[in-house]
Structure formats: structure tokens, C-alpha cells
Write a protein that holds these residues in place. Structure first.
Motif, PDB file in Angstrom:
ATOM      1  N   LEU A 154       0.799  -1.175   0.014  1.00 23.73           N
ATOM      2  CA  LEU A 154      -0.001   0.069   0.052  1.00 23.73           C
ATOM      3  C   LEU A 154       0.757   1.200   0.056  1.00 23.73           C
ATOM      4  CD1 LEU A 154      -2.807  -1.037   2.473  1.00 23.73           C
ATOM      5  CD2 LEU A 154      -2.930  -0.566  -0.095  1.00 23.73           C
ATOM      6  N   ALA A 155       2.064   1.134   0.865  1.00 23.78           N
ATOM      7  CA  ALA A 155       2.824   2.475   0.535  1.00 23.78           C
ATOM      8  C   ALA A 155       3.439   2.691  -0.709  1.00 23.78           C
ATOM      9  CB  ALA A 155       4.050   2.088   1.864  1.00 23.78           C
ATOM     10  N   ILE A 156       3.770   1.547  -1.510  1.00 24.87           N
ATOM     11  CA  ILE A 156       4.149   1.766  -2.587  1.00 24.87           C
ATOM     12  C   ILE A 156       3.194   2.221  -3.529  1.00 24.87           C
ATOM     13  CG2 ILE A 156       5.033   0.455  -4.855  1.00 24.87           C
ATOM     14  CD1 ILE A 156       6.426  -1.483  -2.816  1.00 24.87           C
ATOM     15  N   MET A 157       2.083   2.020  -3.492  1.00 21.11           N
ATOM     16  CA  MET A 157       1.011   2.448  -4.240  1.00 21.11           C
ATOM     17  C   MET A 157       0.793   3.934  -4.159  1.00 21.11           C
ATOM     18  SD  MET A 157      -2.996   1.135  -4.881  1.00 21.11           S
ATOM     19  CE  MET A 157      -3.557   1.748  -3.388  1.00 21.11           C
ATOM     20  N   PHE A 158       0.558   4.361  -2.744  1.00 20.50           N
ATOM     21  CA  PHE A 158       0.442   5.640  -2.309  1.00 20.50           C
ATOM     22  C   PHE A 158       1.596   6.586  -2.810  1.00 20.50           C
ATOM     23  CE2 PHE A 158      -3.047   3.966  -0.037  1.00 20.50           C
ATOM     24  CZ  PHE A 158      -4.154   4.749  -0.119  1.00 20.50           C
ATOM     25  N   MET A 159       2.723   5.971  -3.132  1.00 21.36           N
ATOM     26  CA  MET A 159       4.005   6.861  -3.445  1.00 21.36           C
ATOM     27  C   MET A 159       3.417   7.586  -4.792  1.00 21.36           C
ATOM     28  SD  MET A 159       7.562   4.708  -2.621  1.00 21.36           S
ATOM     29  CE  MET A 159       8.119   4.682  -1.119  1.00 21.36           C
ATOM     30  N   GLY A 160       2.691   6.777  -5.556  1.00 17.34           N
ATOM     31  CA  GLY A 160       2.346   7.532  -6.848  1.00 17.34           C
ATOM     32  C   GLY A 160       1.223   8.831  -6.705  1.00 17.34           C
ATOM     33  N   VAL A 161       0.508   8.903  -5.454  1.00 14.77           N
ATOM     34  CA  VAL A 161      -0.089   9.986  -4.858  1.00 14.77           C
ATOM     35  C   VAL A 161       1.143  11.146  -4.642  1.00 14.77           C
ATOM     36  CG1 VAL A 161      -1.508  11.158  -3.241  1.00 14.77           C
ATOM     37  CG2 VAL A 161      -1.691   8.701  -4.070  1.00 14.77           C
ATOM     38  N   SER A 162       2.133  10.676  -3.785  1.00 17.20           N
ATOM     39  CA  SER A 162       3.010  11.571  -3.308  1.00 17.20           C
ATOM     40  C   SER A 162       3.778  12.082  -4.425  1.00 17.20           C
ATOM     41  CB  SER A 162       3.967  11.085  -2.199  1.00 17.20           C
ATOM     42  OG  SER A 162       3.099  10.644  -1.094  1.00 17.20           O
ATOM     43  N   ALA A 163       3.993  11.368  -5.401  1.00 15.27           N
ATOM     44  CA  ALA A 163       5.000  11.837  -6.340  1.00 15.27           C
ATOM     45  C   ALA A 163       4.160  12.599  -7.413  1.00 15.27           C
ATOM     46  CB  ALA A 163       5.413  10.633  -7.416  1.00 15.27           C
ATOM     47  N   ALA A 164       2.773  12.698  -7.381  1.00  6.95           N
ATOM     48  CA  ALA A 164       1.895  13.453  -8.393  1.00  6.95           C
ATOM     49  C   ALA A 164       1.929  14.766  -7.636  1.00  6.95           C
ATOM     50  CB  ALA A 164       0.538  12.861  -8.355  1.00  6.95           C
ATOM     51  N   THR A 165       1.830  14.664  -6.229  1.00  4.14           N
ATOM     52  CA  THR A 165       1.799  15.855  -5.304  1.00  4.14           C
ATOM     53  C   THR A 165       2.906  16.725  -5.350  1.00  4.14           C
ATOM     54  OG1 THR A 165       0.770  14.600  -3.450  1.00  4.14           O
ATOM     55  CG2 THR A 165       1.648  16.635  -2.931  1.00  4.14           C
ATOM     56  N   VAL A 166       4.156  16.252  -5.729  1.00  2.00           N
ATOM     57  CA  VAL A 166       5.600  16.711  -5.763  1.00  2.00           C
ATOM     58  C   VAL A 166       5.580  17.679  -7.211  1.00  2.00           C
ATOM     59  CG1 VAL A 166       7.955  16.417  -5.852  1.00  2.00           C
ATOM     60  CG2 VAL A 166       6.711  15.295  -4.209  1.00  2.00           C
TER      61      VAL A 166
END
Length: 402
Positions: A154-166
Motif C-alpha cells: 500500500l505504501a508503494i501504491m500511495f507513492m504514486g500520490v506523493s509523486a504527483a503531489t511533488v
């Protein structure tokens, strides 16, 4: 009826009800989910970063252009509640890829939109893709890896959100100046096509499971502790969006930084958020309850500190970066909770969480907007802190994840 949330009554029941992953975790498929999330959230954020040129290009007001965001959120909320029923019996592999196809079509429609109507049509399709993909994502991930690896996946999947945020907002603005806002949406189409290709190559067959019929959401909410858990989700995310939606007025009027300072501070928030998404898996593996409690507590303290002592750029930037680090773990933690609290109905639980988050976006933004007019940015942050304190009390007293 009991109101505490527990894992599952006994280990053998958990084993029996939880969909089983293959012996070897499908990390490539998990990465494809992360890439899909990155493409979706990037497209979701683009109108915010391209609002002025988009409005000028379509010869509409900025307020009208902003309705593209509202339409996406509203449709995503509705989709999240009904997508499991609408796609019952369908292999989740093809459903998820179908949402990626919708994202491609949405971006192409927006890129070629001659006016407001086609812009909204494109963003409505985007809302369906966003709400549907998010609703099925948690249940999908828990079928791709063994149970002990779910927090990491789940952490790997949500890294997609963080990357988009950045990257989405600053890169979108930068590319918009180079190739125009239509060119940016064409580039977003390429990203969506890449996500679709990786999903096609890595996602295994995922036959539909669970009680995918009308009434399932009501039944799930009626289970011991689920309703109070969803209330906690709503409170935590409402506290965040009350804070984050109006962070720019705070930085401009209280911290007294210009646009360059705002950009640097928000970039720091994004970087910290990306790091936090990775680090939270270690906290969850130690104690999910600790993660659920710690994050809104730290966020509440930050909001109240900024309310009282905010105004020094270095201090404010550090506290906002810490907020980004801590908030990164919120969606990961609550998604992990849903896999443990509802192992047999993870799709319905995922839909409820997505609906709660979208409602929290509207609620937090609405409360913050009203307070901004009457009390200024400090009053907004005070409200955020109070909401988060209520969330902490609710979690501490009523939520028992383990």
C-alpha cells in the motif's frame, strides 16, 4: 452492538475470509497500480496548475474553469459508492484497465475541448476513472501480495500520490508555459497510456469477489466498529483539507512570503510527503493503532502551533514539511485498517473510504472558506486543529484496530 474495531475474531477466520495472494508477491503489478495512481492524480491536479491559461484558452471565467475540479470530485464520490455493484462479476484486471482507458479518453477530450461543455465531459470521465480506480485499489493490492506485505504494498501504491503531489503542479505550470495547456494534457495522455501498458503486462487475472450487490455498503456500515471508523476517516481528512486548501493565504498573509517562497515551501511539503509514504510502512508493521493515533495528533499540534506562533518563514516551512511527512501515512494506515477490518468486503470498504475522503474535501474546503472570510488564515488553521483533536479523541476511545 459493540462499537470497537477489531481485526478479525480469530486468525483462522481471517485466513478463511481474506482473499489469498499468490505464493510469490506480484510486485510488478503493485508498481503498475502505483503508476496508475500517479497518472490519475496528476491529471486530477492539472486544472489547478493550468487554471489561468485554460480559462483564457476556452474564453471562460476562472470560476467556470474551476468547476472542472468540482465535477471530478462529485462524480468520483458517486462512482466510489456504486462501482463494485456496477462491475460485479467482471475480472478486476479488465475493470482497472478500463479506468485507465477512460483516463486516456478524458485527457484527449480536455486537450481538444472547444469550450466549457466538452471540458466538463472530459472531467466527468476523469471522475469515473478516479473514483472507480481508487475504490478497487485497496482490495486489489491485498490480493497481489501476502498478508504481511500489505502495508508495504500500500505504501508503494500511495507513492504514486506523493509523486504527483511533488511534480504535477510545478511541472504542469512549467510545461504549460512551454507547450501550452493543451499540450500538457496530451502529455498526460501519454502517461496514462504508459500506465495502461504496464497494467496489461503485469496485472494477473482477478475474478470478482465479495458481496457486490446493492445494500452491501449498508451491511458493511452496520458491522461493529465500521461506522465509527468511517467517521474517524472523515474527521482526519476534513482536518487536513481545511488546513491544506488554504495554506497559500496563510503563507502570503501570515508568513509574508511571495510566490517564490510559497513554491519552495510547497515543494518541501511534497518531498516530505513522498518520504513519509515510504517510512509509514515501518510504523504500521510495529503498531497500526500507533499509526492511526500518532498522525492526526501530530497534525493537530502543528495546526495549533501555526495558529499561535506562525509568522516566521523557517519555522512555518519546517512545520508544514513535517505535516507533509506525517500526513503521507494517513491514507496508507486507513487503507491497511480496511484490509484488516473487512478482509471479505475490501471493495465495499474501499468505496466507503473514497466517498468519505471526497466528502471531507468538500467539507474541509467549505468550512475553511467560510472561516477565511471572517477570521483570516489563523482561524482556518485553528479549526483544522480542533477537527483533528476530535479525530484523535474518536480514534483513541472507539477505534480498536488490533
Amino acid at each position: 452492538m459493540a462499537t470497537d474495531i477489531s481485526l478479525i475474531d480469530a486468525p483462522d477466520r481471517a485466513t478463511a475470509e481474506r482473499p489469498q495472494a499468490e505464493d510469490r508477491p506480484a510486485w510488478g503489478a503493485v508498481f503498475s497500480m502505483s503508476l496508475g495512481v500517479f497518472a490519475l492524480v496528476t491529471a486530477e491536479f492539472l486544472p489547478a496548475s493550468l487554471l489561468t491559461p485554460l480559462a483564457e484558452g476556452l474564453q471562460i471565467s476562472k470560476g467556470a474553469a474551476g468547476q472542472a475540479v468540482t465535477a471530478t470530485a462529485l462524480v468520483a464520490l458517486i462512482t466510489s459508492l456504486f462501482i463494485s455493484v456496477a462491475t460485479r462479476g467482471l475480472d478486476r484486471r479488465w475493470v482497472l484497465m478500463g479506468f485507465s482507458v477512460l483516463l486516456v479518453i478524458s485527457n484527449l477530450i480536455v486537450a481538444g475541448a472547444p469550450g466549457l461543455v466538452m471540458l466538463l465531459v472530459g472531467r466527468i470521465l476523469m471522475g469515473i476513472a478516479l473514483g472507480g480506480f481508487w475504490s478497487l485499489s485497496v482490495a486489489t493490492v491485498m490480493r497481489l501480495v501476502p498478508e504481511q506485505a500489505i502495508p508495504r504494498a500500500l505504501a508503494i501504491m500511495f507513492m504514486g500520490v506523493s509523486a504527483a503531489t511533488v511534480f504535477a503542479v510545478p511541472v504542469g505550470s512549467y510545461l504549460g508555459a512551454l507547450i501550452g495547456w493543451r499540450g500538457v494534457f496530451v502529455a498526460a495522455t501519454g502517461l496514462a497510456l504508459l500506465a495502461l501498458l504496464v497494467q496489461y503486462l503485469t496485472l494477473p487475472a482477478l475474478p470478482a469477489r465479495g458481496n457486490n450487490r446493492m445494500g452491501a455498503l449498508v451491511q458493511v456500515l452496520g458491522r461493529p466498529g465500521i461506522g465509527i471508523g468511517m467517521l474517524a476517516v472523515l474527521l482526519v481528512f476534513a482536518g487536513h483539507f481545511t488546513f491544506f486548501t488554504y495554506i497559500r493565504p496563510f503563507l502570503e498573509n501570515v508568513t509574508s512570503v511571495g510566490i517564490e517562497g510559497v513554491t519552495v515551501i510547497l515543494f518541501g511539503f511534497g518531498l516530505a510527503n513522498f518520504a513519509g509514504t515510504y517510512l509509514v510502512a515501518f510504523v504500521i508493521e510495529r503498531s497500526l493503532r500507533l499509526a492511526l493515533l500518532m498522525m492526526p495528533l501530530v497534525m493537530a499540534v502543528i495546526a495549533l502551533l501555526l495558529t499561535t506562533i506562525g509568522g516566521v518563514a523557517v519555522v512555518d516551512a519546517s512545520l508544514i514539511a513535517l505535516w507533509g511527512l506525517v500526513f503521507a501515512g494517513v491514507p496508507v494506515s486507513w487503507s491497511t485498517w480496511i484490509t484488516r477490518a473487512l478482509p471479505d468486503e475490501a471493495e465495499a470498504g474501499g468505496g466507503l473510504i473514497v466517498a468519505a475522503i471526497n466528502f471531507a474535501i468538500a467539507t474541509g474546503a467549505g468550512i475553511g472558506g467560510a472561516l477565511l472570510e471572517f477570521t483570516g488564515p489563523r482561524g482556518v488553521f485553528l479549526a483544522s486543529g480542533v477537527i483533528l483533536v476530535v479525530a484523535v479523541v474518536t480514534i483513541a476511545g472507539r477505534v480498536r484496530p488490533e
